[in-house]
Write a protein that holds these residues in place. Sequence first.
Motif, PDB file in Angstrom:
ATOM      1  N   VAL A 260      74.874  52.738  36.516  1.00 58.05           N
ATOM      2  CA  VAL A 260      74.432  52.084  37.755  1.00 58.05           C
ATOM      3  C   VAL A 260      75.265  52.650  38.898  1.00 58.05           C
ATOM      4  O   VAL A 260      76.471  52.362  38.991  1.00 58.05           O
ATOM      5  CB  VAL A 260      74.591  50.557  37.655  1.00 58.05           C
ATOM      6  N   PRO A 261      74.680  53.454  39.784  1.00 56.79           N
ATOM      7  CA  PRO A 261      75.481  54.202  40.772  1.00 56.79           C
ATOM      8  C   PRO A 261      76.377  53.339  41.651  1.00 56.79           C
ATOM      9  O   PRO A 261      77.542  53.683  41.891  1.00 56.79           O
ATOM     10  CB  PRO A 261      74.419  54.931  41.604  1.00 56.79           C
ATOM     11  N   TYR A 262      75.876  52.216  42.175  1.00 56.53           N
ATOM     12  CA  TYR A 262      76.671  51.483  43.163  1.00 56.53           C
ATOM     13  C   TYR A 262      77.856  50.751  42.549  1.00 56.53           C
ATOM     14  O   TYR A 262      78.729  50.254  43.263  1.00 56.53           O
ATOM     15  CB  TYR A 262      75.790  50.532  43.978  1.00 56.53           C
ATOM     16  N   LEU A 263      77.899  50.692  41.200  1.00 58.43           N
ATOM     17  CA  LEU A 263      79.015  50.024  40.533  1.00 58.43           C
ATOM     18  C   LEU A 263      80.191  50.954  40.259  1.00 58.43           C
ATOM     19  O   LEU A 263      81.276  50.482  39.907  1.00 58.43           O
ATOM     20  CB  LEU A 263      78.537  49.410  39.207  1.00 58.43           C
ATOM     21  N   LYS A 264      79.978  52.232  40.425  1.00 60.86           N
ATOM     22  CA  LYS A 264      81.044  53.193  40.103  1.00 60.86           C
ATOM     23  C   LYS A 264      82.233  53.012  41.051  1.00 60.86           C
ATOM     24  O   LYS A 264      82.074  52.876  42.250  1.00 60.86           O
ATOM     25  CB  LYS A 264      80.499  54.619  40.186  1.00 60.86           C
ATOM     26  N   GLY A 265      83.404  53.008  40.477  1.00 62.16           N
ATOM     27  CA  GLY A 265      84.623  52.916  41.273  1.00 62.16           C
ATOM     28  C   GLY A 265      85.069  51.516  41.606  1.00 62.16           C
ATOM     29  O   GLY A 265      86.116  51.340  42.243  1.00 62.16           O
ATOM     30  N   LEU A 266      84.320  50.504  41.189  1.00 62.17           N
ATOM     31  CA  LEU A 266      84.752  49.134  41.467  1.00 62.17           C
ATOM     32  C   LEU A 266      85.942  48.790  40.579  1.00 62.17           C
ATOM     33  O   LEU A 266      85.935  49.042  39.372  1.00 62.17           O
ATOM     34  CB  LEU A 266      83.618  48.143  41.210  1.00 62.17           C
ATOM     35  N   ALA A 267      86.961  48.200  41.180  1.00 58.83           N
ATOM     36  CA  ALA A 267      88.185  47.911  40.442  1.00 58.83           C
ATOM     37  C   ALA A 267      88.554  46.447  40.575  1.00 58.83           C
ATOM     38  O   ALA A 267      88.358  45.832  41.634  1.00 58.83           O
ATOM     39  CB  ALA A 267      89.333  48.779  40.963  1.00 58.83           C
ATOM     40  N   ASN A 268      89.094  45.891  39.500  1.00 54.78           N
ATOM     41  CA  ASN A 268      89.601  44.532  39.527  1.00 54.78           C
ATOM     42  C   ASN A 268      90.919  44.501  40.306  1.00 54.78           C
ATOM     43  O   ASN A 268      91.734  45.405  40.180  1.00 54.78           O
ATOM     44  CB  ASN A 268      89.803  44.024  38.099  1.00 54.78           C
ATOM     45  N   VAL A 269      91.109  43.453  41.073  1.00 60.52           N
ATOM     46  CA  VAL A 269      92.311  43.359  41.908  1.00 60.52           C
ATOM     47  C   VAL A 269      93.321  42.377  41.333  1.00 60.52           C
ATOM     48  O   VAL A 269      94.220  41.921  42.038  1.00 60.52           O
ATOM     49  CB  VAL A 269      91.937  42.961  43.353  1.00 60.52           C
ATOM     50  N   GLY A 270      93.184  42.046  40.061  1.00 69.37           N
ATOM     51  CA  GLY A 270      94.138  41.160  39.415  1.00 69.37           C
ATOM     52  C   GLY A 270      93.696  39.727  39.316  1.00 69.37           C
ATOM     53  O   GLY A 270      94.314  38.919  38.628  1.00 69.37           O
ATOM     54  N   ASN A 282      77.520  49.489  52.110  1.00 72.10           N
ATOM     55  CA  ASN A 282      78.351  48.632  52.972  1.00 72.10           C
ATOM     56  C   ASN A 282      79.217  47.667  52.145  1.00 72.10           C
ATOM     57  O   ASN A 282      79.202  46.452  52.361  1.00 72.10           O
ATOM     58  CB  ASN A 282      77.481  47.844  53.965  1.00 72.10           C
ATOM     59  N   LYS A 283      79.958  48.215  51.216  1.00 72.85           N
ATOM     60  CA  LYS A 283      80.758  47.402  50.303  1.00 72.85           C
ATOM     61  C   LYS A 283      81.820  46.596  51.036  1.00 72.85           C
ATOM     62  O   LYS A 283      82.522  47.108  51.899  1.00 72.85           O
ATOM     63  CB  LYS A 283      81.420  48.322  49.271  1.00 72.85           C
ATOM     64  N   GLN A 284      81.918  45.297  50.691  1.00 72.55           N
ATOM     65  CA  GLN A 284      82.971  44.430  51.193  1.00 72.55           C
ATOM     66  C   GLN A 284      83.576  43.666  50.017  1.00 72.55           C
ATOM     67  O   GLN A 284      82.892  43.362  49.040  1.00 72.55           O
ATOM     68  CB  GLN A 284      82.421  43.425  52.219  1.00 72.55           C
ATOM     69  N   LEU A 285      84.843  43.323  50.128  1.00 74.17           N
ATOM     70  CA  LEU A 285      85.564  42.643  49.050  1.00 74.17           C
ATOM     71  C   LEU A 285      85.915  41.221  49.465  1.00 74.17           C
ATOM     72  O   LEU A 285      86.373  40.984  50.586  1.00 74.17           O
ATOM     73  CB  LEU A 285      86.841  43.411  48.702  1.00 74.17           C
ATOM     74  N   ALA A 286      85.706  40.286  48.534  1.00 72.67           N
ATOM     75  CA  ALA A 286      86.121  38.903  48.744  1.00 72.67           C
ATOM     76  C   ALA A 286      86.882  38.430  47.511  1.00 72.67           C
ATOM     77  O   ALA A 286      86.430  38.622  46.382  1.00 72.67           O
ATOM     78  CB  ALA A 286      84.908  38.002  48.980  1.00 72.67           C
ATOM     79  N   THR A 287      88.026  37.814  47.728  1.00 69.82           N
ATOM     80  CA  THR A 287      88.828  37.288  46.622  1.00 69.82           C
ATOM     81  C   THR A 287      88.953  35.777  46.680  1.00 69.82           C
ATOM     82  O   THR A 287      89.514  35.173  45.766  1.00 69.82           O
ATOM     83  CB  THR A 287      90.239  37.911  46.625  1.00 69.82           C
TER      84      THR A 287
END
Length: 302
Positions: A260-270, A282-287
């Motif tokens: 799945v192309p748009y999932l490549k490189g996504l990393a867990n932040v702990g 337009n990737k954005q991160l929310a924790t």
Amino acid sequence: YQRRVHGEKCKETLRQARSRRPPPALDDKIITGWNGLMISALARAYQVLGDEEYIVAARKAITFIRQKLYLDTSEELLRCWRGSPASIRGFHADYSFFIQGLLDTYTSVGNPAMLKWAEALQTKADQLFGDGQGAYYDTTNDPNILVRMREDHDGAEPAPNSITAINLWRLGNMLQKPQYLDRGRLAILGFKKQMTTHPRSTSQLLAAVDLYSQSCIQIVILGDPTAASTKQLLGPVHLRLIVRVVILFYDPTNPLFQNVPYLKGLANVGTSCAYIFEDWENKQLATTPEQLDQILMSYHIV
């Protein structure tokens, strides 16, 4: 008081008289498609209310259908059960409603097996019911059926074509498969005349048109779907009327997600986190729930 006592005596007299008559027929068969609608309702109730009883019931119904109303050899659904499975193969409604139930339950619990099965059943439905022009017949190509109909009325029960168009929109946006979106658009166009001349009878199909005319917001969750932190993070999503949003629980080790192309490189932040996309960009991160809420507000999802 006397009237109440007299009324109870009358009821008992009636009850005794009725007990001497043959009882009315009881329709106690289990229909795959209707269970799919119920599963969706249970999954949505769990999302909003958080009551485990609802999702347990939904999963039990899915397990029953898997064990009793699914043919592993041909990968087909059966229509109904009453003490034992009927020999009738599933109709298009059984596939579309049950796939919707699987997707709604997946959105609630993040079990990738449900998403995988939903996609496989959609592929089977395309083979069994496709009319060659994009829409779907109600039944398979059985030589005993003289005319294959295509249901287009969204009433108390939605038309299978309407739900299938939405299922394809969800699968296509979750797994970044534009071919599913193209197929869904063709399913809608197959009923263009009906939507134009009788829009009130195609309300669910018009809802599908609305989805396809807007951008989709993909929310990708990294973290244990059963963890309290993940459920808390998704709170702002589930409390909304999520119309143009899909939720994907991403497990990098699962083959279902590896291409799945748009999932490549996504990393867990702990900790449990959410990556938010608009049409896979337009990737954005929310924790935190607050961050996710603000991002959804920026997309006018209220």
